[in-house]
Design an enzyme around this catalytic site. Structure first.
Site, PDB file in Angstrom:
ATOM      1  N   GLY A 211      35.157  27.453  44.152  1.00 13.79           N
ATOM      2  CA  GLY A 211      36.053  27.732  45.286  1.00 13.79           C
ATOM      3  C   GLY A 211      35.773  29.090  45.894  1.00 13.79           C
ATOM      4  N   ASN A 212      36.698  29.575  46.698  1.00  9.07           N
ATOM      5  CA  ASN A 212      36.562  30.915  47.281  1.00  9.07           C
ATOM      6  C   ASN A 212      37.952  31.492  47.513  1.00  9.07           C
ATOM      7  OD1 ASN A 212      37.446  30.239  50.089  1.00  9.07           O
ATOM      8  ND2 ASN A 212      35.665  28.887  49.952  1.00  9.07           N
ATOM      9  N   TYR A 213      38.000  32.731  47.999  1.00  7.14           N
ATOM     10  CA  TYR A 213      39.274  33.447  48.070  1.00  7.14           C
ATOM     11  C   TYR A 213      40.098  33.170  49.326  1.00  7.14           C
ATOM     12  CZ  TYR A 213      37.925  36.223  44.024  1.00  7.14           C
ATOM     13  OH  TYR A 213      37.601  36.620  42.781  1.00  7.14           O
TER      14      TYR A 213
END
Ligand code: C5P
Length: 404
Positions: A211-213
């Site tokens: 995922g990512n932020y």
């Protein structure tokens, strides 16, 4: 007199802070502009300013208790919530902000807030330490996420004689915000806006993902802005904890890029405007294990990744005439040149560029600093602003671009 608020119903909530004396001025300004104002006070506010002054200025009895003691008459917060075109709470103390953020409806003001159907603004006022405290910050960001408009406190001398941030915004500034709210054009009536937002989670197995932020804050701010201007919004949202407040926003929740692609594809032709603000993973694991992958007996592991579809590029390649498409660009170097390349390559009308180099911009923050480029070769850099204000700038730019 311009009477810019003629016929508007405003509930003015006043809480117990020194700045309450300025609320009389604010009330006067509202009335002068033609608004009908109903004052609701917390019990503590009456220690700072008398209901007599406020009822004289508004021409209506002040509401403060659930009942009038001698007659038993019940004051309906539901009716007040329905009557109001806008609720303004000025000053808003730390205590009231906390109650609003958590639904602690132990006075007439907070119950009215919970019943308010239309927009709500708060103008916080408190000592600098209270304003800077984690709990006030948390409550303000909860309220902002709930759609409440925050009129930031200002820096200056405080009632404690300390100097810092915590002074209520001046009545004139609050009046201007109220006028701006009511004069906001419903210029998106009849338009449908599609927007991708948030991160994507690319599943590795049932409990793990890449995922990512991204939080979806910027995307939802744009969705709220469009909805408040009369658009119908379809938010294709990756995993995010944010819930929109405007019922004109429909959320289609997705997990990975493939699912996001499918949701966009099926809504593609139905939207007049597309905003691609999602932080889409470029790759996903080739296979998703159907059981949690065990580590026993496995010292090394290779995850084979395959390319995800470029959703914005697909949309740009399959667009209809009359559709407007906006992408985002998060760049670390050669920002402008790369953003312009992206605009052309993906066949978009506009790209919103933010660089991680700018403090206060990017993932998870409440602020952002953007440059907007369009296919007509124009570009404009905006100062650091709240994501809600940035959303207004972006939507203004889209609407200006559509006018040609
Ligand atoms: O190419 P890059 O990822 O930098 O482009 C960013 C823009 O393209 C954003 O608007 C993003 O939402 C969109 N995008 C997309 N699908 C992808 C990758 C990016 O829609 N797979």
């Amino acid at each position: 007199m311009s009477q810019l608020l003629k016929g508007k119903h405003i509930v003015l909530g006043i809480t117990g802070g020194i700045a309450a004396y300025k609320s009389a001025m604010l009330l006067r300004l509202f009335v002068k502009e033609g608004a009908e104002v109903q004052v609701v006070m917390t019990p503590a506010a009456k220690e700072f300013i008398t209901p007599v002054t406020l009822s004289a200025l508004s021409g209506k009895p002040v509401v403060s208790e659930f009942f009038t003691a001698n007659t038993g008459e019940w004051h309906s917060h539901v009716d007040l919530g329905l009557w109001a075109d806008l609720m303004v709470i000025a000053p808003a103390t730390a205590s009231t902000l906390g109650k609003m953020a958590n639904g602690i409806a132990d006075n007439m003001l907070v119950t009215t807030y919970l019943s308010a159907k239309e927009h709500v603004m708060v103008a916080p006022a408190m000592d600098l330490d209270m304003y800077a405290s984690p709990s006030t910050k948390r409550n303000l960001s909860t309220l902002a996420a709930d759609g409440v408009e925050i009129i930031e406190a200002k820096s200056g001398e405080l009632a404690s004689h300390l100097v810092g941030k915590g002074r209520m915004a001046e009545p004139e500034e609050i009046l201007q915000r109220v006028i701006a709210y009511f004069s906001k054009e419903r210029d998106m009536e009849g338009l449908t806006v599609g927007i991708t937002l948030g991160p994507t989670h690319e599943m590795i197995d049932p409990v793990r993902f890449i995922g990512n932020y991204s939080t979806g804050k910027m995307g939802f701010a744009i969705a709220e802005e469009c909805a408040s201007r009369g658009a119908k919004v379809i938010a294709v949202a990756g995993p995010t904890s944010i819930k929109p407040s405007n019922p004109a926003i429909t959320v289609e929740s997705v997990t990975g890029a493939t699912e996001m692609f499918e949701a966009v594809e099926s809504n593609l032709a139905g939207c007049d405007i597309w905003v691609f603000s999602a932080a889409v993973a470029d790759y996903r694991p080739e296979y998703v294990a159907d059981h949690k992958i065990k580590r026993e007996g496995v010292d090394e592991m290779t995850l084979r990744l395959v390319r995800n579809p470029d959703i914005a590029a697909y949309a740009g390649a399959h667009r209809d005439q009359g559709q407007t498409m906006i992408g985002f660009s998060l760049e670390t170097d050669n920002a402008l040149a790369n953003a312009r390349k992206k605009l052309e390559k993906k066949n978009l009308d506009m790209v919103v560029l933010n660089t991680l180099a700018d403090e206060g911009a990017g993932f998870g923050t409440d602020t952002n600093k953007v440059t907007i480029l369009n296919s007509r070769g124009e570009e404009k850099t905006f100062p650091l602003k709240s994501k809600r204000e940035v959303a207004t700038d972006i939507v203004d730019s889209i609407m200006r671009y559509r006018k040609g």
